[in-house]
Structures are given as C-alpha cells and as structure tokens.
Design a protein around this motif. Structure first.
Motif, PDB file in Angstrom:
ATOM      1  N   TRP A  78       1.461   4.588  -6.457  1.00 55.21           N
ATOM      2  CA  TRP A  78       1.120   3.208  -6.077  1.00 55.21           C
ATOM      3  C   TRP A  78       1.155   3.043  -4.566  1.00 55.21           C
ATOM      4  O   TRP A  78       2.026   3.585  -3.891  1.00 55.21           O
ATOM      5  CB  TRP A  78       2.139   2.235  -6.671  1.00 55.21           C
ATOM      6  CG  TRP A  78       2.066   2.026  -8.132  1.00 55.21           C
ATOM      7  CD1 TRP A  78       2.407   2.915  -9.103  1.00 55.21           C
ATOM      8  CD2 TRP A  78       1.634   0.847  -8.806  1.00 55.21           C
ATOM      9  NE1 TRP A  78       2.217   2.353 -10.345  1.00 55.21           N
ATOM     10  CE2 TRP A  78       1.754   1.093 -10.190  1.00 55.21           C
ATOM     11  CE3 TRP A  78       1.172  -0.398  -8.374  1.00 55.21           C
ATOM     12  CZ2 TRP A  78       1.411   0.137 -11.147  1.00 55.21           C
ATOM     13  CZ3 TRP A  78       0.843  -1.351  -9.328  1.00 55.21           C
ATOM     14  CH2 TRP A  78       0.950  -1.086 -10.698  1.00 55.21           C
ATOM     15  N   ALA A  79       0.250   2.234  -4.052  1.00 53.38           N
ATOM     16  CA  ALA A  79       0.348   1.775  -2.665  1.00 53.38           C
ATOM     17  C   ALA A  79       1.306   0.593  -2.641  1.00 53.38           C
ATOM     18  O   ALA A  79       1.381  -0.157  -3.619  1.00 53.38           O
ATOM     19  CB  ALA A  79      -1.020   1.356  -2.145  1.00 53.38           C
ATOM     20  N   SER A  80       2.029   0.417  -1.537  1.00 52.83           N
ATOM     21  CA  SER A  80       2.962  -0.714  -1.496  1.00 52.83           C
ATOM     22  C   SER A  80       2.200  -2.035  -1.576  1.00 52.83           C
ATOM     23  O   SER A  80       2.691  -3.011  -2.134  1.00 52.83           O
ATOM     24  CB  SER A  80       3.838  -0.656  -0.236  1.00 52.83           C
ATOM     25  OG  SER A  80       3.023  -0.710   0.920  1.00 52.83           O
ATOM     26  N   SER A  81       0.953  -2.040  -1.063  1.00 52.31           N
ATOM     27  CA  SER A  81       0.159  -3.271  -1.152  1.00 52.31           C
ATOM     28  C   SER A  81      -0.176  -3.587  -2.613  1.00 52.31           C
ATOM     29  O   SER A  81      -0.196  -4.741  -3.022  1.00 52.31           O
ATOM     30  CB  SER A  81      -1.122  -3.121  -0.339  1.00 52.31           C
ATOM     31  OG  SER A  81      -1.860  -2.010  -0.792  1.00 52.31           O
ATOM     32  N   ALA A  82      -0.418  -2.539  -3.418  1.00 55.76           N
ATOM     33  CA  ALA A  82      -0.722  -2.742  -4.841  1.00 55.76           C
ATOM     34  C   ALA A  82       0.509  -3.253  -5.570  1.00 55.76           C
ATOM     35  O   ALA A  82       0.419  -4.137  -6.432  1.00 55.76           O
ATOM     36  CB  ALA A  82      -1.214  -1.440  -5.467  1.00 55.76           C
ATOM     37  N   LEU A  83       1.688  -2.708  -5.226  1.00 53.95           N
ATOM     38  CA  LEU A  83       2.929  -3.190  -5.848  1.00 53.95           C
ATOM     39  C   LEU A  83       3.155  -4.652  -5.497  1.00 53.95           C
ATOM     40  O   LEU A  83       3.528  -5.456  -6.360  1.00 53.95           O
ATOM     41  CB  LEU A  83       4.111  -2.344  -5.366  1.00 53.95           C
ATOM     42  CG  LEU A  83       4.194  -0.913  -5.921  1.00 53.95           C
ATOM     43  CD1 LEU A  83       5.211  -0.100  -5.129  1.00 53.95           C
ATOM     44  CD2 LEU A  83       4.571  -0.936  -7.392  1.00 53.95           C
ATOM     45  N   ALA A  84       2.901  -4.986  -4.242  1.00 52.48           N
ATOM     46  CA  ALA A  84       3.100  -6.369  -3.807  1.00 52.48           C
ATOM     47  C   ALA A  84       2.160  -7.304  -4.568  1.00 52.48           C
ATOM     48  O   ALA A  84       2.559  -8.365  -5.031  1.00 52.48           O
ATOM     49  CB  ALA A  84       2.862  -6.477  -2.300  1.00 52.48           C
ATOM     50  N   LEU A  85       0.914  -6.843  -4.758  1.00 52.54           N
ATOM     51  CA  LEU A  85      -0.072  -7.646  -5.486  1.00 52.54           C
ATOM     52  C   LEU A  85       0.358  -7.834  -6.936  1.00 52.54           C
ATOM     53  O   LEU A  85       0.295  -8.926  -7.495  1.00 52.54           O
ATOM     54  CB  LEU A  85      -1.435  -6.936  -5.406  1.00 52.54           C
ATOM     55  CG  LEU A  85      -2.668  -7.699  -5.858  1.00 52.54           C
ATOM     56  CD1 LEU A  85      -2.868  -8.928  -4.991  1.00 52.54           C
ATOM     57  CD2 LEU A  85      -3.894  -6.796  -5.752  1.00 52.54           C
ATOM     58  N   GLY A 107       2.012  10.968   1.624  1.00 51.99           N
ATOM     59  CA  GLY A 107       0.946  10.384   2.447  1.00 51.99           C
ATOM     60  C   GLY A 107       1.555   9.577   3.586  1.00 51.99           C
ATOM     61  O   GLY A 107       2.763   9.324   3.615  1.00 51.99           O
ATOM     62  N   HIS A 108       0.695   9.183   4.504  1.00 48.87           N
ATOM     63  CA  HIS A 108       1.173   8.446   5.671  1.00 48.87           C
ATOM     64  C   HIS A 108       0.323   7.218   5.918  1.00 48.87           C
ATOM     65  O   HIS A 108      -0.824   7.164   5.503  1.00 48.87           O
ATOM     66  CB  HIS A 108       1.150   9.346   6.905  1.00 48.87           C
ATOM     67  CG  HIS A 108       2.133  10.468   6.804  1.00 48.87           C
ATOM     68  ND1 HIS A 108       3.483  10.316   6.975  1.00 48.87           N
ATOM     69  CD2 HIS A 108       1.953  11.775   6.470  1.00 48.87           C
ATOM     70  CE1 HIS A 108       4.096  11.456   6.786  1.00 48.87           C
ATOM     71  NE2 HIS A 108       3.193  12.369   6.473  1.00 48.87           N
ATOM     72  N   GLY A 109       0.916   6.259   6.603  1.00 55.62           N
ATOM     73  CA  GLY A 109       0.185   5.056   6.986  1.00 55.62           C
ATOM     74  C   GLY A 109      -0.364   4.341   5.767  1.00 55.62           C
ATOM     75  O   GLY A 109       0.319   4.209   4.754  1.00 55.62           O
ATOM     76  N   ARG A 110      -1.600   3.908   5.884  1.00 58.12           N
ATOM     77  CA  ARG A 110      -2.222   3.143   4.779  1.00 58.12           C
ATOM     78  C   ARG A 110      -2.400   3.965   3.525  1.00 58.12           C
ATOM     79  O   ARG A 110      -2.534   3.426   2.435  1.00 58.12           O
ATOM     80  CB  ARG A 110      -3.581   2.622   5.244  1.00 58.12           C
ATOM     81  CG  ARG A 110      -3.490   1.482   6.250  1.00 58.12           C
ATOM     82  CD  ARG A 110      -4.865   1.188   6.798  1.00 58.12           C
ATOM     83  NE  ARG A 110      -5.777   0.858   5.695  1.00 58.12           N
ATOM     84  CZ  ARG A 110      -6.253  -0.356   5.495  1.00 58.12           C
ATOM     85  NH1 ARG A 110      -5.918  -1.326   6.293  1.00 58.12           N
ATOM     86  NH2 ARG A 110      -7.075  -0.581   4.513  1.00 58.12           N
ATOM     87  N   ALA A 111      -2.443   5.300   3.697  1.00 58.40           N
ATOM     88  CA  ALA A 111      -2.664   6.169   2.535  1.00 58.40           C
ATOM     89  C   ALA A 111      -1.352   6.503   1.824  1.00 58.40           C
ATOM     90  O   ALA A 111      -1.341   7.263   0.878  1.00 58.40           O
ATOM     91  CB  ALA A 111      -3.355   7.456   2.971  1.00 58.40           C
TER      92      ALA A 111
END
Lengths: 406, 209
Positions: free
Chosen positions: A345-352, A378-382
């Motif tokens: 998961w991306a942290s943005s997806a978890l937040a959503l 991964g790093h940064g946005r990825a």
C-alpha cells in the motif's frame, strides 16, 4: 491483427508472459505496446507496464476507441493491484461506457468489477454493492465469474452475511478451477480460510474467546446488547446507536460492558475515557456530564445506574452484554487491518481508505515499522508498505488482452 | 466505385476456437487458423470435420495441394494429409503479416498496420511487388481474377475489390459496426468466408456479381 500479435496474445492467455514478450519485445506499434504492457504487468513490473499501456493508448489513436479503452482498463487494474487508489476513477468509468457502447461486454464487465474492487478497498460498501448488482455474472467466462463472486463474498463478509459469502466463494472456487489461474485459486482459498479464522474476540462477563465470522453473525442476531468496537456502535439486533464520532462515550460504554453485570469505579472510567492517571474533582464533574450524555444516547437500549463506587450498565431487556473486539488489539489496528491483505500500500492509499490525514497515517506507519509489524520498500512517492513476512506478493491480475478484433 | 452494405448469408460459430485468424477453402471444405491448429468444416452443415495440429496465427492459403500457414514470422508449407510442415520461408512483414492467398503460382500476403499487400515467391519468400491500401489490411483473397481484401481500421471493417496493379479501390462492402474481419477466402462462387478474430465465428458474405 497480425501474426506475431496473435501468437503473443495466445501465449499471454496461456499464462506465458515471457513467451509473449519474446514475440513482440522490439515492436513499437500500438497492439505490440499493449501486449508488452500486459506481459510486464503479469511479471509484476507495474511501473513499466503502466508506461507501456499509456503509450499504447496514445498510439491506438482516437478512432480506435475500443482498443484505447481496453488499455485504460488494464492500466486501472494495475493501479488497483499496486494500491494506487488515487488513480482517476472517472477515467475507468468512461472507458467502461465506451466498451459497453461498442458491445465489448466482457471487458466492460471487467471494468465494472475493477470499480467494485476499488470501492470495496476504500470501504464504500453501498456503492460497491450497487455497481455489482448491475453486473450479470451468468454470461461471464470463468476468470471473470470468479472475480465477480469474490466481490460478492467481499461485500457479504463485511456485512457479516457468512452464508452468502460461503456460497459465493464456492462458486468462485469452481470458476477459478475452470479458469485454471493459480493466483485466482489462491485468492479464493485465502478468502475461504478467512471464514474459518477468528474474525473477532468476544469479551463478556470477564471472559474472552475468539469468534468466527459466522459466530459474529449469530451474536448480532441474538438478543445480546453488543458493544461493537469495529464500528464504534452499541446495538441490540436491529437497533443501533452509533458512537463513531463520540470516542469518549464509546470508551465509557465499552468499559461498562466489559464489567457487566458488575460496576466500574469512577477512577477506572476516568482513566479509560480521559486517559487521566488519577481522578480529581474536575474529572469527576466531567465524568458526570459524559455519563449523562451516554445515558441520553443509549436511552432506547439501556440505562446507566450509579453505584456506590461508580456506574453499572443496565440493559432494558434481559440478555447478555458483550463486547465485540478485534482479534488483536494494538495501536493503529485499523492500519494493520488494511495491510493484512498482504498487498503493498501507498501511505496515500491508506489515508484515503481510512479517511485519515496522510501525515498521521505516516506517523502510525513509522511506529509500526519500529515495532517490526510493518515493512516498507521503495522511496519517495513510490514507497509502499506491507505486513511481513511476505516474499513477493500475488495479485489477481486478470488483464484481458486488449486485442484488436480483426 | 461501387459502395454497399455487406450482405451476411450465414454465421458459423466456433466457441471452442481460441481465435479465428486465416481462412481458406480446399474446393469443398473451409479451413481456418485457430491459433494452435487448422480446423476444417463443411460450409453446408457447419460441422467440424478434422484438424491439423500446427501453429496458425494469421493467414492461410491453399494451392490445390498444400496449405500455406503464417505462424509467428514464418510461412509454413503444410501437407494436408500428414499435417507435416514440409518447409518454411520468412514472412514478408516479419510477423506483422495478416491475410494470405494463393493465385497463379504466387502468394499474396497482407501486412496489417502497414496497409500493404505483397506478392511473394512461395519458394523463397522474395517480395515480387507491393500494392498499397489506405486501410489496415486483414484478409486477402483472389476469385475470378478479382483481388479482394478485408480491412479493420477505426474499429470498422469492410471488404474491398481492388485493382491488383494499382491498388485502386473498385468496390466496397461495409460490415456492420464493430463486426471485424480477420481472414478472408472465397469459395470460387458467391460466398466470401470471413474470419472474426476473437469473436470466434466465421461469416459467409455474398460476393456481388
């Protein structure tokens, strides 16, 4: 279509992405780019796959609307399995409409199922159910049928309808075997396992025990007064009082329910609801106010009686009082619950999905990493997050090959 | 140029086939390339008769004795009795090839998105000459001295009779919207058999006289 595209598409359909790449690796025309993108996706190279599919969609040109729409659907599926939930849902909707308009019902249904899976992941059950109801599974080939039944089961499980879930999963298992896709069979088996794995804990009269999903369902149907920590609600059968936006009241009712039929001291209630170490007069005054508010909220279900040392819950009707709790209660349980699906998961997806701020989700993730419960790569946005131990991760990437018809 | 709607005489469904690529006619039965085999069926009854296990990804042609079948970037010459591949030549499009037909000792091969039809030497694969179309070329067939080819572009197919010298379009039959044509073959009479790619049907279309 031409000879090598046909050969590559047949290789892909037979589950041989390397064989497909072998045939079109050096080609830059639109159908070849699309097939390369799908093969890369099946090999788990999602970023490369997305870039190829995007190029394919452009190369197909405005008049090849169906081929373009199929590329968009494939890109949406990659976004979904890589938990890029911010991917524009409207783009998928318009691709789906294009496919329907041109009579490509199979790929239109696939787009519909992607939409349902996305809605399920971000917890919009009603909308997911609505979209799913419009999709007729009967004419679908086995892989799509399995995906459909998995979605039905996913909704049923979250709605605590275990019999519906089990029936759907039996259908899904049958269809996945017919399709012969190992990743799909594994996903169905995992879902079936979830029906036989404790889904919650029951805390009642000083005792705790694990509950299967079916037992949770039975508890909801029983005359017991249930304090539900999943949904922050108190209910007896159909009557529900939601305290989702009242965390202090929920903490109080939970403490009272765990002690029932006994009472709870003021000091304990203050500690659990306000986090105060010792109770002073201002705390006591606040406790009286909050108990008054809780009484008002619960008036249809139960009363709260004052005792010599504190308060006790008194249901209006006979029957047990129980607390329904998560199987493991740790901090950031909701983050862990999402990560428990084994995907990255991306942290943005978890937040959503959690309806929380991205910064607070990131803080939670950092704490979970420190305690070894979560790992990132991964790093940064990825950057992606998942629960260990996971050696790679499977997906149900079905990706119907976006073949030109002709 | 004459322009009309294609008149579909009959549909033959083949739900078991992975695809319908090339189509050919041996004087009695229709053959079609279904990915990993060549299937034969009786065009009167629609019944499948036999099949040859051979890679078959695009056009199919019949010279009266052998089948020629495009697979990957090769053209295979196949003995219809034994199913054996007797020899291979490179395909003119290097795998970008679509339809194929036999006429007067030569093979004619469509090159799909390049919008070309090549006449080639069936022994060596050498390109003898090339005519240009203005649409993506799928099936190709010769009948009664007429060169027909099918197109699939902008998600619309038509059948066109072209001048084999100049490529000029002489007559066009439009297929209904969304109905694609992959392979093409004539039965020497009034019928043109059209493959459909993933739709897994063969359609007989009336050839105008």
């Amino acid at each position: 279509m031409d000879s090598l595209i046909t050969a590559a598409a047949l290789a892909l359909a037979a589950g041989d992405p390397l064989g497909a790449l072998d045939r079109v690796a050096l080609r830059e025309d639109a159908p070849a780019l699309a097939l390369r993108g799908i093969a890369m996706a099946q090999l788990g190279e999602f970023d490369r796959a997305k870039a190829l599919l995007r190029r394919a969609a452009r190369a197909f040109g405005p008049k090849e609307a169906v081929a373009r729409a199929r590329c968009v659907v494939a890109e949406a599926e990659i976004a979904l399995v890589s938990r890029d939930l911010g991917w524009p849902a409207k783009t998928l909707d318009s691709a789906r409409a294009t496919l329907e308009k041109h009579g490509d019902r199979l790929n239109a249904a696939h787009a519909g199922h992607l939409k349902v899976r996305r809605l399920l992941l971000i917890g919009r059950l009603d909308e997911a159910e609505q979209v799913l109801a419009e999709l007729d599974p009967a004419p679908l080939p086995p892989a799509a049928r399995a995906a459909h039944e998995l979605a039905v089961a996913g909704i049923a499980m979250r709605r605590l309808k275990t019999r519906t879930a089990r029936t759907a999963l039996e259908w899904a298992r049958h269809a996945a075997r017919q399709a012969g896709i190992p990743g799909l069979m594994a996903e169905v088996d995992t879902a079936l396992l979830a029906l036989d794995t404790p889904a919650a804990r029951l805390i009642a009269q000083g005792e705790e025990r694990p509950l299967l999903l079916a037992e949770v369902e039975a508890l909801q149907a029983s005359p017991a007064l249930v304090v539900d920590t999943f949904r922050y609600a108190v209910r007896r059968q159909e009557a529900t009082v939601s305290l989702a936006t009242r965390p202090v009241l929920f903490a109080l009712v939970r403490a009272l329910a765990e002690a029932w039929p006994g009472d709870v001291s003021r000091a304990t209630l203050i500690a659990q609801a306000f986090g105060g170490k010792h109770a002073d007069e201002s705390h006591r005054a606040r406790l009286r106010v909050e108990i008054g508010r809780l009484r008002a909220e619960l008036r249809t279900l139960a009363d709260i009686n004052a005792t010599s040392r504190g308060f006790a819950l008194a249901p209006h009707q006979p029957g047990a009082v129980a607390v329904l709790a998560r199987p493991i209660e740790v901090r950031h349980a909701s983050v862990l619950a999402l990560l428990a699906d084994g995907e990255a998961w991306a942290s943005s997806a978890l937040a959503l999905a959690l309806g929380a701020g991205q910064r607070s989700v990131q803080r939670a993730l950092e704490q979970l990493v420190e305690s070894g419960k979560v790992q990132s790569f991964g790093h940064g946005r990825a950057r992606r997050w998942m629960t260990p131990p996971v050696a790679g991760f499977t997906t149900t990437l079905l990706l119907p090959a976006p073949l030109p018809n002709g | 140029m004459k322009h009309s709607a294609a008149e579909i005489l009959r549909e033959y469904p083949f739900p078991e086939a992975e695809t319908v690529a090339g189509v050919s006619f041996d004087g009695k039965n229709v053959w079609f390339a279904a990915g990993d085999r060549l299937n034969a069926f009786d065009p009167e009854t629609g019944k499948t008769l036999r099949s040859i296990d051979v890679a078959a990804h695009a056009g199919t042609a019949y010279d009266g004795r052998h089948f020629y079948q495009i697979a990957g970037d090769l053209i295979q010459k196949i003995d219809p009795d034994t199913g054996k591949v007797l020899s291979t030549i490179p395909s003119p499009g290097g795998g970008r090839d679509s339809g194929m037909t036999w006429a007067e000792g030569k093979l004619w091969v469509g090159q799909y998105r390049e919008r070309k039809i090549h006449q080639i030497d069936p022994e060596t694969g050498a390109i003898l000459r090339t005519i240009e179309s203005n649409r993506f070329v799928t099936g190709v067939t010769w009948v009664d001295g007429e060169l027909w080819h099918a197109t699939w572009e902008s998600e619309q197919s038509d059948l066109r009779r072209v001048d084999p010298q100049t490529g000029k379009v002489l007559e066009t039959l439009d297929m209904p919207a969304g109905m694609g044509i992959s392979g093409l073959e004539s039965d020497g009479g009034d019928r043109l058999f059209c493959g459909s790619g993933n739709a897994r049907v063969i359609r007989a279309v009336r050839r105008p006289r």
